[in-house]
Design an enzyme around this catalytic site. Structure first.
Site, PDB file in Angstrom:
ATOM      1  N   ASP A  54      43.854  19.114  47.532  1.00 27.57           N
ATOM      2  CA  ASP A  54      42.998  20.283  47.553  1.00 27.57           C
ATOM      3  C   ASP A  54      43.548  21.333  48.528  1.00 27.57           C
ATOM      4  O   ASP A  54      43.913  20.974  49.655  1.00 27.57           O
ATOM      5  CB  ASP A  54      41.607  19.798  48.026  1.00 27.57           C
ATOM      6  CG  ASP A  54      40.529  20.804  47.766  1.00 27.57           C
ATOM      7  OD1 ASP A  54      40.840  22.013  47.716  1.00 27.57           O
ATOM      8  OD2 ASP A  54      39.366  20.382  47.616  1.00 27.57           O
ATOM      9  N   TYR A 154      34.445  36.049  41.151  1.00 25.32           N
ATOM     10  CA  TYR A 154      35.899  35.906  41.010  1.00 25.32           C
ATOM     11  C   TYR A 154      36.610  37.241  41.289  1.00 25.32           C
ATOM     12  O   TYR A 154      37.603  37.291  42.017  1.00 25.32           O
ATOM     13  CB  TYR A 154      36.179  35.414  39.590  1.00 25.32           C
ATOM     14  CG  TYR A 154      37.611  35.417  39.130  1.00 25.32           C
ATOM     15  CD1 TYR A 154      38.522  34.479  39.600  1.00 25.32           C
ATOM     16  CD2 TYR A 154      38.045  36.343  38.162  1.00 25.32           C
ATOM     17  CE1 TYR A 154      39.834  34.471  39.135  1.00 25.32           C
ATOM     18  CE2 TYR A 154      39.346  36.326  37.697  1.00 25.32           C
ATOM     19  CZ  TYR A 154      40.240  35.393  38.185  1.00 25.32           C
ATOM     20  OH  TYR A 154      41.533  35.386  37.726  1.00 25.32           O
ATOM     21  N   LYS A 158      39.203  38.033  44.268  1.00 23.31           N
ATOM     22  CA  LYS A 158      40.573  38.498  44.027  1.00 23.31           C
ATOM     23  C   LYS A 158      40.849  39.768  44.841  1.00 23.31           C
ATOM     24  O   LYS A 158      41.885  39.889  45.491  1.00 23.31           O
ATOM     25  CB  LYS A 158      40.806  38.763  42.538  1.00 23.31           C
ATOM     26  CG  LYS A 158      40.946  37.486  41.698  1.00 23.31           C
ATOM     27  CD  LYS A 158      42.229  36.774  42.005  1.00 23.31           C
ATOM     28  CE  LYS A 158      42.451  35.521  41.183  1.00 23.31           C
ATOM     29  NZ  LYS A 158      43.571  34.715  41.682  1.00 23.31           N
TER      30      LYS A 158
HETATM   31  C1  AKB Z   1      39.322  35.359  33.537  1.00 22.73           C
HETATM   32  O1  AKB Z   1      38.896  35.686  32.434  1.00 22.73           O
HETATM   33  O2  AKB Z   1      38.614  35.011  34.495  1.00 22.73           O
HETATM   34  C2  AKB Z   1      40.820  35.446  33.774  1.00 22.73           C
HETATM   35  C3  AKB Z   1      41.206  36.777  34.293  1.00 22.73           C
HETATM   36  C4  AKB Z   1      41.090  37.978  33.427  1.00 22.73           C
HETATM   37  O3  AKB Z   1      41.618  36.879  35.411  1.00 22.73           O
HETATM   38  N1  AKB Z   1      41.515  35.162  32.565  1.00 22.73           N
END
Ligand code: AKB
Length: 338
Positions: A54, A154, A158
């Site tokens: 991990d 997400y 990022k």
């Molecule tokens: C997602 O859909 O989370 C990934 C991306 C676009 O980073 N494929």
């Protein structure tokens, strides 16, 4: 003497597969691969070592520093956009704290080696957040600094990790009495939706494209979770790997920014379906939009401006839409499921 290696986290993921196959087959790179899942058996012979572990395990990362001279880190491990919404705090831990651990490892390695360790980081179109479909339609190709107001955990992760990369490269411990000479050489790509003929993505929101294709190739019906007019930028895996390797080998002085858009083609979900049906005429594809996932797609750009990547390190995809389907996706997926 410690062995010179490149470290690949998230090795068993989609990009990991493509990258290890490419680097491993070219033969002159020693790869230390890491993933929480076991590594695909076909990739094991291509790696110097595989560690099932991990990125949140600092003891494990500490042992790596002691054992290897890590020249480049490809930090691919992450929890994708849809999965992250089901457990945002866990996603934050893996996506942000995991990245922080790897950046710290890179700084430590850099100071042992007396030169910056390269840190390749795949960010995403999820770092963008357009406020409405009207704005998205008018926005056209968007630049790296536009519309950076992500709506997913997400995407927030990022974007923040891009900033962490900049911090660790330029400002790390800026008030320390001893001058911090060697930090990280952080290089980041904002990827569009990626499509591979070898692997099927899990947990993403751009997954409808690859899912449609892989279902059709296996003769399985597919209910697409976005509207036919949903539009996102996409790229096939060989181009994603090419962009990572090109950015890795670009001379530092040519890089005028740390974060680069890359893209290839931008079909609507309907146009995607038409291409899939041309190759698999019996495919059963319906549209059953999931409102929340549709909202996420609507907040991501329909197209991005990758001219900075072209200017600074000669980026140009090998596969436009036609070539991606005719020469890569369809023949290789047909062979895979034959
Ligand atoms: C997602 O859909 O989370 C990934 C991306 C676009 O980073 N494929």
């Amino acid at each position: 003497m410690r062995k010179e290696v490149v470290l690949i986290t998230g090795a068993n993921g989609e990009i990991g597969h493509g990258l290890i196959s490419h680097l491993g087959e070219s033969g002159d790179t020693k790869i230390v691969a890491m993933d929480v899942q076991p590594l695909d058996a076909s990739l094991l012979p291509l790696c110097e070592r595989f560690i099932q572990g991990d990125i949140l395990d600092n003891l494990l990362l500490g042992r790596l520093v002691a054992e290897y001279d890590i020249r480049t880190i490809y930090h691919l491990a992450s929890i994708l956009s849809t999965k992250a919404e089901y457990n945002p705090e866990t996603a934050h831990r893996v996506n942000v704290e995991g990245t922080l651990n790897l950046l710290r490892l890179a700084v430590e390695q850099s100071s042992w080696q007396g030169k910056p360790v390269k840190f390749l980081y795949p960010s995403s179109i999820a770092a963008y957040g357009l406020p409405s479909l009207e704005v998205k339609k008018k926005a056209g190709k968007i630049k790296e600094c536009d519309w950076c107001a992500p709506t997913t955990m997400y995407g927030c992760n990022k974007l923040y990790c891009e900033h962490l990369g900049r911090y660790y490269s330029r400002y790390y411990r800026q008030l320390a009495a001893d001058e911090v000479k060697h930090t990280v050489d952080f290089r980041c790509l904002r990827f569009p939706g990626l499509i591979s003929s070898v692997t099927i993505p899990t947990g993403g929101t751009s997954d409808y494209g690859p899912e449609m294709l892989h279902h059709a190739a296996q003769g399985k019906p597919y209910a697409c979770f976005v509207r036919p007019d949903a539009k996102l930028p996409f790229m096939v895996m060989p181009d994603a790997i090419k962009s990572l390797l090109q950015l890795e080998s670009a001379p530092r002085e040519n890089l005028k920014q740390m974060v680069y858009n890359v893209t290839s083609f931008s079909p609507t979900a309907e146009e995607f379906m038409v291409r899939v049906k041309k190759a698999f005429p019996n495919a059963v594809i319906t549209f059953e939009p999931h409102p929340a996932r549709q909202n996420i797609v609507d907040s991501w750009p329909a197209d991005v401006d990758d001219s900075a990547a072209t200017r600074d390190w000669g980026w140009k995809p090998d596969y436009d839409e036609q070539r991606a389907f005719d020469e890569y996706l369809i023949p290789s997926i047909k062979a895979r499921y034959a």
